[in-house]
Scaffold this motif. Structure first.
Motif, short mmCIF file in Angstrom:
data_model
loop_
_atom_site.label_atom_id
_atom_site.label_comp_id
_atom_site.label_asym_id
_atom_site.label_seq_id
_atom_site.Cartn_x
_atom_site.Cartn_y
_atom_site.Cartn_z
N SER A 2 0.82 -1.21 0.00
CA SER A 2 0.00 0.00 0.00
C SER A 2 0.86 1.26 0.00
O SER A 2 1.95 1.30 0.57
N GLN A 3 0.34 2.29 -0.65
CA GLN A 3 1.04 3.58 -0.72
C GLN A 3 0.16 4.66 -0.11
O GLN A 3 -1.02 4.77 -0.43
N VAL A 4 0.73 5.45 0.79
CA VAL A 4 0.02 6.53 1.47
C VAL A 4 0.91 7.76 1.49
O VAL A 4 2.13 7.66 1.70
N SER A 5 0.32 8.94 1.27
CA SER A 5 1.06 10.20 1.31
C SER A 5 0.75 10.94 2.60
O SER A 5 -0.42 11.06 2.99
N VAL A 6 1.79 11.45 3.26
CA VAL A 6 1.63 12.27 4.46
C VAL A 6 2.23 13.64 4.16
O VAL A 6 3.43 13.76 3.89
N HIS A 7 1.38 14.65 4.17
CA HIS A 7 1.81 16.03 3.87
C HIS A 7 2.18 16.74 5.17
O HIS A 7 1.33 16.87 6.06
N LEU A 8 3.42 17.19 5.28
CA LEU A 8 3.85 18.00 6.42
C LEU A 8 3.66 19.46 6.03
O LEU A 8 4.38 20.00 5.19
N LEU A 9 2.64 20.08 6.60
CA LEU A 9 2.25 21.45 6.25
C LEU A 9 2.79 22.42 7.29
O LEU A 9 2.48 22.31 8.48
N ARG A 10 3.61 23.36 6.85
CA ARG A 10 4.06 24.41 7.76
C ARG A 10 2.94 25.44 7.92
O ARG A 10 2.21 25.74 6.97
N HIS A 11 2.82 25.98 9.12
CA HIS A 11 1.78 26.98 9.39
C HIS A 11 1.98 28.24 8.55
O HIS A 11 3.06 28.48 7.98
N GLY A 12 0.96 29.09 8.52
CA GLY A 12 1.04 30.36 7.80
C GLY A 12 1.74 31.44 8.60
O GLY A 12 2.20 31.21 9.73
N GLU A 13 1.83 32.63 8.01
CA GLU A 13 2.51 33.75 8.66
C GLU A 13 1.88 34.08 10.01
O GLU A 13 0.66 34.07 10.16
N VAL A 14 2.73 34.40 10.98
CA VAL A 14 2.30 34.70 12.34
C VAL A 14 2.33 36.21 12.58
O VAL A 14 3.22 36.91 12.08
N PHE A 15 1.37 36.71 13.35
CA PHE A 15 1.39 38.12 13.75
C PHE A 15 2.43 38.27 14.85
O PHE A 15 2.26 37.79 15.96
N ASN A 16 3.52 38.96 14.52
CA ASN A 16 4.68 39.01 15.41
C ASN A 16 5.39 40.35 15.24
O ASN A 16 6.52 40.43 14.76
N PRO A 17 4.72 41.45 15.62
CA PRO A 17 5.28 42.78 15.35
C PRO A 17 6.61 43.06 16.05
O PRO A 17 7.38 43.90 15.60
N ASP A 18 6.89 42.34 17.14
CA ASP A 18 8.14 42.57 17.86
C ASP A 18 9.29 41.70 17.36
O ASP A 18 10.41 41.82 17.83
N GLY A 19 9.00 40.81 16.42
CA GLY A 19 10.04 40.00 15.81
C GLY A 19 10.74 39.05 16.76
O GLY A 19 11.94 38.81 16.65
N VAL A 20 9.99 38.48 17.71
CA VAL A 20 10.61 37.56 18.65
C VAL A 20 10.64 36.14 18.07
O VAL A 20 9.85 35.80 17.19
N LEU A 21 11.54 35.32 18.57
CA LEU A 21 11.54 33.92 18.23
C LEU A 21 10.50 33.27 19.15
O LEU A 21 10.75 33.06 20.32
N TYR A 22 9.32 33.01 18.61
CA TYR A 22 8.19 32.65 19.46
C TYR A 22 8.19 31.20 19.89
O TYR A 22 7.57 30.85 20.90
#
Length: 220
Positions: A2-22
């Motif tokens: 059997s063949q199965v695909s697993v997609h590793l999706l990175r999240h979208g842009e984060v609201f981070n006005p102070d530019g911290v490593l969250y």
């Protein structure tokens, strides 16, 4: 087999006005652009579903930004979001700091630079790859139970754990230059499994049109 695909999706842009490593800090939400990225990814999967290639299993990191990225896809495909702490962001000594040369040169941080190959400032790359791959294999099995041969699963995670997993799956050394990671916001790193073995790795950017001008934070 059997063949199965697993997609590793990175999240979208984060609201981070102070530019911290969250890192793993709570309540870092998607920005307006990040929500648009998540919606575009959902449209991508909905279009695939129309061609008979709908993911049947959706998992997300417990962090807010990953959960919010998963929501439009869950709604579009009628899936529940399963939360898995194994696909959370990497631990990092510098979490919560606004990264700058001046900050990094402070003596209190020097001992964390002893071994950049591990790395000594955070969770080892190998540990990230192992926990992520364990979660991916479990998702592979569950997707197969739900959809059979050719089924697909989605895991919404974070840049460094995804990149470490990809390099491990490709048999490459895990230490690297963070500037060279191919793992943009809202991107898909797809692992194709035959049984529990990864037989192919591919990469795509469903929200590529939204990437120019998007804010980024230095990786963990």
């Amino acid at each position: 087999m059997s063949q199965v695909s697993v997609h590793l999706l990175r999240h979208g842009e984060v609201f981070n006005p102070d530019g911290v490593l969250y890192g793993r800090l709570p309540e870092f939400h998607l920005s307006e652009l990040g929500h648009s990225m998540a919606a575009m990814v959902a449209e991508h999967f909905l279009a695939r579903a129309a061609d008979g290639a709908a993911p049947v299993y959706l998992v997300a990191s417990p962090l807010t930004r990953a959960q919010e990225t998963a929501m439009p896809t869950a709604k579009a495909l009628g899936l529940d979001i399963v939360t898995d702490p194994r696909i959370i962001e990497a631990e990092n000594h510098f979490e919560g700091l606004a990264m700058s040369k001046a900050e990094l040169l402070k003596p209190k941080h020097w001992r964390y630079f002893i071994n950049p190959l591990r790395p000594s400032w955070g969770e080892p790359y190998q540990a990230q790859a192992e926990r992520m791959m364990a979660a991916a294999r479990d998702a592979r099995r569950r997707a197969f139970e739900l959809g059979g041969d050719g089924a697909q699963a989605i895991l919404v995670s974070h840049q460094l754990p995804i990149w470490s997993t990809r390099r491990s799956a490709e048999g490459k050394r895990l230490w690297h230059d963070p500037r060279n990671r191919e793992c943009s916001l809202a991107s898909l790193t797809t692992l194709t499994f035959q049984g529990d073995d990864v037989v192919d790795v591919s990469y795509s950017e469903p929200a590529a049109v939204l990437l120019p001008g998007a804010a980024t934070t230095p990786g963990a």
